[in-house]
Enzyme design. Structure first.
Site, mmCIF file in Angstrom:
data_model
loop_
_atom_site.group_PDB
_atom_site.id
_atom_site.type_symbol
_atom_site.label_atom_id
_atom_site.label_comp_id
_atom_site.label_asym_id
_atom_site.label_seq_id
_atom_site.Cartn_x
_atom_site.Cartn_y
_atom_site.Cartn_z
ATOM 1 N NE ARG A 23 -3.756 11.911 -14.899
ATOM 2 C CZ ARG A 23 -4.788 12.314 -14.195
ATOM 3 N NH1 ARG A 23 -5.982 12.295 -14.731
ATOM 4 N NH2 ARG A 23 -4.659 12.741 -12.963
ATOM 5 C CG ASP A 43 -6.035 9.554 -18.860
ATOM 6 O OD1 ASP A 43 -6.411 8.626 -18.113
ATOM 7 O OD2 ASP A 43 -6.551 10.690 -18.863
ATOM 8 C CB ILE A 44 -5.374 4.281 -16.719
ATOM 9 C CG1 ILE A 44 -6.021 5.224 -15.714
ATOM 10 C CG2 ILE A 44 -3.977 3.889 -16.306
ATOM 11 C CD1 ILE A 44 -6.628 4.483 -14.570
ATOM 12 C CE LYS A 78 -5.145 0.529 3.336
ATOM 13 N NZ LYS A 78 -4.454 1.839 3.340
ATOM 14 C CG HIS A 137 2.579 -0.830 4.219
ATOM 15 N ND1 HIS A 137 1.371 -0.191 4.196
ATOM 16 C CD2 HIS A 137 3.253 -0.283 5.246
ATOM 17 C CE1 HIS A 137 1.328 0.703 5.175
ATOM 18 N NE2 HIS A 137 2.469 0.672 5.827
ATOM 19 C CE LYS A 193 4.271 -1.059 9.007
ATOM 20 N NZ LYS A 193 4.951 0.204 9.226
ATOM 21 C CD GLU A 237 -0.705 7.453 10.350
ATOM 22 O OE1 GLU A 237 0.139 7.735 9.495
ATOM 23 O OE2 GLU A 237 -1.883 7.190 10.071
ATOM 24 C CG ASP A 257 -6.214 4.915 5.342
ATOM 25 O OD1 ASP A 257 -5.778 4.375 4.311
ATOM 26 O OD2 ASP A 257 -5.555 5.753 6.002
ATOM 27 C CG HIS A 300 -2.477 -1.294 7.537
ATOM 28 N ND1 HIS A 300 -2.148 -1.947 6.381
ATOM 29 C CD2 HIS A 300 -2.449 0.029 7.231
ATOM 30 C CE1 HIS A 300 -1.924 -1.065 5.418
ATOM 31 N NE2 HIS A 300 -2.108 0.142 5.902
HETATM 32 C C1 BG6 Z 1 -1.469 3.533 4.754
HETATM 33 C C2 BG6 Z 1 -2.594 4.480 4.981
HETATM 34 O O1 BG6 Z 1 -1.950 2.294 4.277
HETATM 35 O O2 BG6 Z 1 -0.780 3.329 5.983
HETATM 36 C C3 BG6 Z 1 -2.082 5.808 5.538
HETATM 37 O O3 BG6 Z 1 -3.274 4.710 3.754
HETATM 38 C C4 BG6 Z 1 -1.254 5.581 6.777
HETATM 39 O O4 BG6 Z 1 -3.153 6.699 5.834
HETATM 40 C C5 BG6 Z 1 -0.202 4.505 6.529
HETATM 41 O O5 BG6 Z 1 -0.630 6.793 7.129
HETATM 42 C C6 BG6 Z 1 0.479 4.123 7.828
HETATM 43 O O6 BG6 Z 1 1.514 3.226 7.558
HETATM 44 P P1 BG6 Z 1 2.712 3.039 8.601
HETATM 45 O O7 BG6 Z 1 3.579 2.021 7.963
HETATM 46 O O8 BG6 Z 1 3.351 4.393 8.738
HETATM 47 O O9 BG6 Z 1 2.079 2.611 9.883
#
Ligand code: BG6
Length: 491
Positions: free
Chosen positions: A45, A87-88, A147, A177, A181, A215, A234, A239
């Site tokens: 935007r 802007d979408i 996601k 993601h 890894k 984290e 999340d 994951h």
């Molecule tokens: C994301 C989450 O998908 O993954 C984040 O939205 C999180 O909240 C992150 O911090 C963690 O990824 P990684 O690769 O650091 O474990």
């Protein structure tokens, strides 16, 4: 070498694009993995001139690249860049984009990367189709969706209905993601490229499995997203469930995308549903309060900008799950994730059963330590096997030693998960992307927990930032000797 294509990033000025996507693409450039024809159209935007955007990308790359940025690589990279302001919510944005993509110099194969909040996914796909941008006429069209795909079972089903009106499943790349890894992929390799583990990989030898991602960072500036999401949606639904599927799946027929995903789905389908009445004994949530991380005082979740003062959004979530199949029945899988915890760590810890008889038990040790196999994903990338040996000296006493193997040597380059995944999209390899049924089954598992938590809005336990979760979490353990393993090396 990759195929010629145009990669369009929606949300190019946003956090994910700046922190992950642009640096990942630059690293592919530096490694010589992008063909010269690839063009990158960044859409956002904010107003930027073409030159202004290239300068911005240059700055982003110099701040975020792993190694010293080489000017020629950076020049080539910036030269691929185009900025598309819009802007979408405005149909003209799509009209102008379609016109831009028809201009000479933009390869006909298109990847659209939706790096925007989840609420926009359905609308973007619809608008792309309405403006003829998903129509494949001798060239391919692929859409990458971040996601979380939905925020519950029902919303995921609705989103899928919407998306599938415009896109075939083989054009849809639902990205997680974690699947990119190297150490996550190593879970598959350790299991299926070595025969040694397989005979032990079942309920006869494994006592329980722990999957952890903790984290030390807080929610930062992401409260807008996080408030309505929380740790269970999340991290855990996506994951950690993916990791669990890799640990628990049967050997696939082959490593083809669908064979691999069929086996992951079978695991998710076999997970015993959590009855709402069992949520309290199988799930636990908490929120970080003010505390200290690395010696510095940090605010609690409720004090973070954008967080409601009475929010009960969980920043920590833990679950006990069972895979009700022949291999795993009654083996607890404990999954946990949290922000602002004592350590940043991702690992799969497999705890083996005790031998049937303890010959070498010393009188004061009730239970000798079990064997553990630790697959550490971050920060160390390693495999560790803990076994009992005889203590040196005349007495017949035992002690625990470990066989540690780092996965990466000094000379192995580090790559980010997004690099491999972006290449896979360009090459049309869907094996590491999620098929819709995987996502749906993962929602089925967490939905009852989300339902109960949504109805209990008056209280959430807290823990000081920079510390492990409250002791109360132990109510999800079903055996007395089960407790979280916080560290790879507990000594
Ligand atoms: C994301 C989450 O998908 O993954 C984040 O939205 C999180 O909240 C992150 O911090 C963690 O990824 P990684 O690769 O650091 O474990």
């Amino acid at each position: 070498m990759t195929e010629a294509c145009t990669l369009i990033i929606f949300g190019a000025t946003g956090n994910l694009a700046q922190v992950k996507l642009l640096p990942a693409l630059y690293h592919l450039e530096a490694a010589g993995l992008l063909t010269s024809e690839i063009r990158i159209v960044c859409s956002g935007r904010t107003e930027f001139s073409e030159e202004g955007w290239r300068e911005h990308v240059r700055k982003t790359i110099s701040e975020r690249a792993r190694d010293l940025v080489q000017a020629p690589n950076c020049d080539t990279f910036c030269h691929r860049m185009h900025y598309h302001q819009g802007d979408i919510a405005d149909p003209q944005t799509f009209e102008r984009l379609a016109a831009l993509l028809r201009e000479p110099g933009f390869p006909d194969n298109h990847v659209f990367y939706v790096s925007l909040p989840p609420a926009t996914y359905g609308g973007i796909v619809e608008s792309l189709d309405q403006h003829g941008m998903l129509h494949e006429d001798g060239a391919w069209r692929r859409v990458v969706i971040e996601k979380p795909f939905g925020s519950s079972l029902e919303s995921a089903q609705n989103l899928q209905r919407k998306v599938s009106r415009h896109l075939r499943e083989d054009q849809t790349y639902r990205i997680d993601h974690y699947m990119g890894k190297a150490m996550v992929q190593n879970v598959l390799v350790s299991r299926f490229a070595n025969l040694m583990l397989e005979p032990l990989w079942n309920r006869n030898y494994i006592d329980h499995v722990q999957i952890t991602r903790t984290e030390t960072l807080g929610v930062g500036k992401r409260a807008g997203f996080y408030e309505g999401t929380g740790a269970l949606r999340d991290m855990l639904q996506s994951h950690l469930m993916q990791l669990m599927a890799l640990v628990a799946m049967e050997p696939p027929v082959s490593m083809d995308a669908d064979e691999l995903r069929d086996e992951k789905v079978k695991v998710l389908k076999s997970i015993r549903p959590i009855h709402p009445a069992a949520v309290d004994s199988q799930a636990y949530r908490a929120q970080y309060a003010r505390g200290h991380v690395d010696g510095a005082s940090v605010p609690g979740y409720l004090e973070e900008p954008g967080v409601a003062p009475d929010s009960v959004t969980e920043t920590y979530a833990a679950l006990r799950l069972y895979v009700d199949n022949w291999r795993w029945r009654d083996v607890p899988f404990y999954l946990r994730t949290g922000k602002r915890m004592a350590e940043a760590r991702t690992m799969v810890a497999i705890c083996f059963k005790q031998p049937p008889k303890h010959f070498f038990r010393s009188a004061h040790i009730e239970r000798p330590p079990p064997n553990w196999l630790i697959m550490s994903i971050a920060p160390e990338e390693s495999l560790r096997l803990e076994i009992s040996v005889k203590e040196p000296g005349p007495e017949m006493k035992t002690r625990q030693i470990s066989l540690d193997a780092p996965f990466r040597c000094e000379h192995h380059a580090r790559t980010d998960a997004y690099e491999g995944l972006l290449l896979d999209v360009i090459e049309g390899d869907r094996s590491l992307f999620l098929r819709y049924d995987e996502v749906e089954w993962a929602w089925r598992i967490v939905d009852p927990v989300l339902g109960v938590w949504a109805s209990e809005r008056d209280y959430i336990p807290t823990h000081p930032a920079g510390q492990w979760e409250p002791e109360e979490v132990s109510r999800i353990f079903n055996r007395e000797h089960h407790r979280w393993r916080h560290l790879v090396d507990p000594e």
